[in-house]
Scaffold this active site. Structure first.
Site, PDB file in Angstrom:
ATOM      1  N   SER A  14      44.508  27.630  46.589  1.00 42.84           N
ATOM      2  CA  SER A  14      44.191  26.540  47.513  1.00 42.84           C
ATOM      3  C   SER A  14      42.693  26.194  47.470  1.00 42.84           C
ATOM      4  O   SER A  14      42.315  25.026  47.574  1.00 42.84           O
ATOM      5  CB  SER A  14      44.656  26.857  48.942  1.00 42.84           C
ATOM      6  OG  SER A  14      43.851  27.843  49.524  1.00 42.84           O
ATOM      7  N   ARG A  93      40.316  40.583  40.381  1.00 40.74           N
ATOM      8  CA  ARG A  93      40.025  41.594  39.364  1.00 40.74           C
ATOM      9  C   ARG A  93      38.524  41.832  39.361  1.00 40.74           C
ATOM     10  O   ARG A  93      37.732  40.889  39.446  1.00 40.74           O
ATOM     11  CB  ARG A  93      40.495  41.109  37.996  1.00 40.74           C
ATOM     12  CG  ARG A  93      40.157  42.087  36.899  1.00 40.74           C
ATOM     13  CD  ARG A  93      41.094  42.020  35.735  1.00 40.74           C
ATOM     14  NE  ARG A  93      40.616  42.922  34.685  1.00 40.74           N
ATOM     15  CZ  ARG A  93      41.308  43.950  34.247  1.00 40.74           C
ATOM     16  NH1 ARG A  93      42.477  44.228  34.741  1.00 40.74           N
ATOM     17  NH2 ARG A  93      40.812  44.724  33.296  1.00 40.74           N
ATOM     18  N   ASN A 109      31.550  33.280  44.527  1.00 34.87           N
ATOM     19  CA  ASN A 109      32.817  33.795  45.053  1.00 34.87           C
ATOM     20  C   ASN A 109      32.947  33.328  46.495  1.00 34.87           C
ATOM     21  O   ASN A 109      31.953  33.021  47.156  1.00 34.87           O
ATOM     22  CB  ASN A 109      32.816  35.326  45.019  1.00 34.87           C
ATOM     23  CG  ASN A 109      34.128  35.910  45.524  1.00 34.87           C
ATOM     24  OD1 ASN A 109      35.208  35.430  45.185  1.00 34.87           O
ATOM     25  ND2 ASN A 109      34.046  36.946  46.361  1.00 34.87           N
ATOM     26  N   HIS A 111      34.841  34.498  50.206  1.00 35.47           N
ATOM     27  CA  HIS A 111      35.510  35.614  50.883  1.00 35.47           C
ATOM     28  C   HIS A 111      35.747  35.202  52.341  1.00 35.47           C
ATOM     29  O   HIS A 111      34.849  34.642  52.975  1.00 35.47           O
ATOM     30  CB  HIS A 111      34.638  36.870  50.809  1.00 35.47           C
ATOM     31  CG  HIS A 111      35.279  38.065  51.435  1.00 35.47           C
ATOM     32  ND1 HIS A 111      36.310  38.764  50.825  1.00 35.47           N
ATOM     33  CD2 HIS A 111      35.069  38.666  52.632  1.00 35.47           C
ATOM     34  CE1 HIS A 111      36.694  39.755  51.616  1.00 35.47           C
ATOM     35  NE2 HIS A 111      35.956  39.719  52.724  1.00 35.47           N
ATOM     36  N   ASP A 147      32.371  41.626  47.010  1.00 39.61           N
ATOM     37  CA  ASP A 147      32.180  40.812  48.209  1.00 39.61           C
ATOM     38  C   ASP A 147      30.778  40.989  48.799  1.00 39.61           C
ATOM     39  O   ASP A 147      30.591  41.163  50.015  1.00 39.61           O
ATOM     40  CB  ASP A 147      33.256  41.127  49.262  1.00 39.61           C
ATOM     41  CG  ASP A 147      34.649  40.800  48.760  1.00 39.61           C
ATOM     42  OD1 ASP A 147      34.801  39.840  47.977  1.00 39.61           O
ATOM     43  OD2 ASP A 147      35.593  41.508  49.138  1.00 39.61           O
TER      44      ASP A 147
END
Ligand code: GAR
Length: 217
Positions: A14, A93, A109, A111, A147
């Site tokens: 999404s 991964r 990234n 999170h 993260d």
């Protein structure tokens, strides 16, 4: 020239779809050149194809623990597509430190928590168990630690007493879809500066209302 972006996914995609949608705008400074999945069954692949975006699958399972060999195959695909920026979007991964260092400053990234709180698995459950009143989502540059890394943008939502992991994650997902395209826009237009562990944004500083939770009025 638009920056060439690869989106890496493992699942529903999404956030990938939100990035693809934003990048349709003629004035968006990045183009989604390829979507790469490490799983053939990632639902996001079909969405990407339906949007006319090139896709590639590099199954990670056959590589087992040999992360470097998987990354070699990944690098080949990235280079075939002339990729300059990587967006991880639910890519489940881990990378070697070498790969991350090679892409440092060029790999984002997202999170679903206000990092550095609640990294790793089940961030929504972690937030509910901690009883925080505000949670949200974070876009950050990727570093070897999971993260973590210089924060580009965060968006916050109120956590309600009757929230479940599902209701909270749905509310945070809406925020994810807003901040990820915006963070990519900033990176691709050269407005981000990395200074040690911090990222600053040229031209930021507009007025922002405080979010206070719970609302008791
Ligand atoms: C998103 O909520 C993303 O923030 C999260 O996985 C979900 C992927 O959904 N990522 C992490 O938890 C990274 N540690 P999507 O495939 O629909 O974008």
């Amino acid at each position: 020239m638009k920056r060439r972006v690869a989106i890496l996914i493992s699942g529903r995609g999404s956030n990938m779809a939100a990035l693809i949608e934003a990048a349709r705008a003629s004035d968006f400074p990045a183009e989604i050149a390829v979507v790469i999945s490490n799983r053939t069954d990632a639902a996001g692949l079909e969405k990407a194809r339906a949007s006319g975006i090139s896709t590639a699958v590099i199954e990670s399972k056959p590589f087992g623990k040999d992360r470097a060999a998987f990354e070699q195959a990944l690098e080949a695909t990235l280079s075939d597509h002339g990729i300059e920026v990587i967006c991880l979007a639910g890519f489940m991964r881990l990378f070697t430190a070498e790969f991350v260092q090679r892409w440092y400053g060029r790999m984002l990234n997202i999170h679903p928590s206000l990092l550095p709180s609640f990294p790793g698995l089940d961030p929504h459950g972690q937030a509910l168990r901690a009883g925080v009143k505000i949670s949200g989502a974070t876009v950050h540059f990727v570093i070897p630690e999971t993260d973590a890394g210089p924060i580009v943008m965060q968006g916050a939502v109120a956590v309600r007493d009757d929230d479940t992991a599902e209701t909270l994650s749905a509310r945070i997902l809406d925020v994810e879809h807003r901040i990820y395209p915006e963070a990519l826009r900033l990176l691709a237009s050269g407005r981000l500066a990395l200074e040690g562990e911090r990222c600053s944004t040229a031209g930021s500083g507009g007025r922002i209302e405080a979010l206070i939770s719970p609302a008791t009025g």
